[in-house]
Design a protein around this motif. Structure first.
Motif, PDB file in Angstrom:
ATOM      1  N   THR A   1      34.748  21.612 -18.820  1.00  0.00           N
ATOM      2  CA  THR A   1      34.792  22.572 -18.772  1.00  0.00           C
ATOM      3  C   THR A   1      35.406  23.800 -19.007  1.00  0.00           C
ATOM      4  O   THR A   1      34.587  24.994 -19.735  1.00  0.00           O
ATOM      5  CB  THR A   1      35.284  22.776 -16.979  1.00  0.00           C
ATOM      6  OG1 THR A   1      36.742  22.300 -16.653  1.00  0.00           O
ATOM      7  CG2 THR A   1      34.255  22.029 -15.976  1.00  0.00           C
ATOM      8  N   TRP A   2      36.587  23.333 -19.605  1.00  0.00           N
ATOM      9  CA  TRP A   2      37.381  23.997 -20.619  1.00  0.00           C
ATOM     10  C   TRP A   2      36.135  23.806 -22.309  1.00  0.00           C
ATOM     11  O   TRP A   2      36.446  25.053 -22.794  1.00  0.00           O
ATOM     12  CB  TRP A   2      38.484  23.222 -21.026  1.00  0.00           C
ATOM     13  CG  TRP A   2      39.087  23.650 -22.283  1.00  0.00           C
ATOM     14  CD1 TRP A   2      39.829  25.031 -22.411  1.00  0.00           C
ATOM     15  CD2 TRP A   2      39.302  22.635 -23.591  1.00  0.00           C
ATOM     16  NE1 TRP A   2      40.156  24.809 -23.872  1.00  0.00           N
ATOM     17  CE2 TRP A   2      40.464  24.212 -24.679  1.00  0.00           C
ATOM     18  CE3 TRP A   2      38.715  22.117 -24.160  1.00  0.00           C
ATOM     19  CZ2 TRP A   2      40.683  23.691 -26.093  1.00  0.00           C
ATOM     20  CZ3 TRP A   2      39.319  21.318 -24.890  1.00  0.00           C
ATOM     21  CH2 TRP A   2      40.214  22.315 -25.922  1.00  0.00           C
ATOM     22  N   SER A   3      36.073  22.750 -22.539  1.00  0.00           N
ATOM     23  CA  SER A   3      35.146  22.654 -23.769  1.00  0.00           C
ATOM     24  C   SER A   3      33.740  23.731 -23.906  1.00  0.00           C
ATOM     25  O   SER A   3      33.471  24.329 -24.481  1.00  0.00           O
ATOM     26  CB  SER A   3      35.014  21.049 -24.126  1.00  0.00           C
ATOM     27  OG  SER A   3      35.454  20.771 -24.348  1.00  0.00           O
ATOM     28  N   VAL A   4      33.012  24.320 -22.444  1.00  0.00           N
ATOM     29  CA  VAL A   4      31.628  25.043 -22.794  1.00  0.00           C
ATOM     30  C   VAL A   4      32.528  25.944 -22.014  1.00  0.00           C
ATOM     31  O   VAL A   4      31.069  27.340 -21.629  1.00  0.00           O
ATOM     32  CB  VAL A   4      30.881  23.931 -21.427  1.00  0.00           C
ATOM     33  CG1 VAL A   4      30.349  22.493 -22.183  1.00  0.00           C
ATOM     34  CG2 VAL A   4      31.707  24.215 -20.303  1.00  0.00           C
ATOM     35  N   ARG A   5      33.945  25.889 -22.321  1.00  0.00           N
ATOM     36  CA  ARG A   5      34.350  27.993 -21.991  1.00  0.00           C
ATOM     37  C   ARG A   5      34.205  28.084 -20.514  1.00  0.00           C
ATOM     38  O   ARG A   5      33.575  29.754 -20.082  1.00  0.00           O
ATOM     39  CB  ARG A   5      33.397  28.988 -23.436  1.00  0.00           C
ATOM     40  CG  ARG A   5      33.735  28.703 -24.466  1.00  0.00           C
ATOM     41  CD  ARG A   5      32.385  29.871 -25.352  1.00  0.00           C
ATOM     42  NE  ARG A   5      34.211  29.220 -26.671  1.00  0.00           N
ATOM     43  CZ  ARG A   5      34.383  29.609 -27.354  1.00  0.00           C
ATOM     44  NH1 ARG A   5      35.332  30.995 -26.835  1.00  0.00           N
ATOM     45  NH2 ARG A   5      35.186  29.873 -28.263  1.00  0.00           N
TER      46      ARG A   5
ATOM     47  N   GLY B   1      31.994  26.520 -29.976  1.00  0.00           N
ATOM     48  CA  GLY B   1      31.432  27.754 -30.161  1.00  0.00           C
ATOM     49  C   GLY B   1      30.775  28.838 -28.464  1.00  0.00           C
ATOM     50  O   GLY B   1      30.078  27.197 -28.617  1.00  0.00           O
ATOM     51  N   ALA B   2      30.624  29.767 -28.574  1.00  0.00           N
ATOM     52  CA  ALA B   2      29.761  30.319 -27.477  1.00  0.00           C
ATOM     53  C   ALA B   2      28.553  29.924 -27.604  1.00  0.00           C
ATOM     54  O   ALA B   2      28.135  29.721 -26.566  1.00  0.00           O
ATOM     55  CB  ALA B   2      30.651  31.338 -27.438  1.00  0.00           C
ATOM     56  N   PRO B   3      27.439  30.289 -28.445  1.00  0.00           N
ATOM     57  CA  PRO B   3      26.373  29.511 -28.646  1.00  0.00           C
ATOM     58  C   PRO B   3      26.429  28.124 -28.515  1.00  0.00           C
ATOM     59  O   PRO B   3      25.604  27.903 -27.981  1.00  0.00           O
ATOM     60  CB  PRO B   3      25.686  29.870 -29.832  1.00  0.00           C
ATOM     61  CG  PRO B   3      26.924  30.879 -31.266  1.00  0.00           C
ATOM     62  CD  PRO B   3      28.204  30.849 -30.039  1.00  0.00           C
TER      63      PRO B   3
END
Length: 119
Positions: free
Chosen positions: A8-12, A70-72
């Motif tokens: 959940t942290w990795s995918v922001r 990153g977000a994308p």
């Protein structure tokens, strides 16, 4: 397999890993309907429900990542099934006092309480 707090942290979905772990310990993260502990593994296809920022996010795990991306790239790791956020018009505007007006008087506090429905 990847830990749910790390994923959940990795995918922001959370700003920090410790915030993700705290949310898991507090019962704000569910995997397939069951409350998740921080070390619980996630696999592709799992439904993760996260209550954060005043709204519920419902995501399906599409790809596992253990490092923050990153977000994308993060958007490709899950399928967002969350309901749209409520419109901002539904939230009441916070009353703003004039700058330099000082603390509210007892009369002002009574009026505020009456508006809030506390009395």
């Amino acid at each position: 397999m990847t830990r749910v707090d790390a994923w959940t942290w990795s995918v922001r979905l959370f700003k920090t890993r410790s915030a993700a772990a705290s949310a898991c310990r507090g019962g704000h993260v569910k995997i397939n309907g069951a409350t998740a502990k921080p070390a619980q593994p996630v696999v592709p296809g799992d439904e993760v429900r996260v209550w954060a920022g005043g709204r519920e996010r419902i995501v399906e795990v599409a790809r596992l990542v253990s490092k923050r991306v990153g977000a994308p790239a993060a958007a490709e790791c899950y399928v967002d099934r969350s309901p749209p956020p409520p419109p901002k018009e539904l939230f009441a505007a916070v009353p703003v006092r004039d700058r330099g007006a000082g603390r509210p008087t007892k009369r002002d506090r009574r009026e505020i309480d009456r508006l809030r429905g506390q009395n």
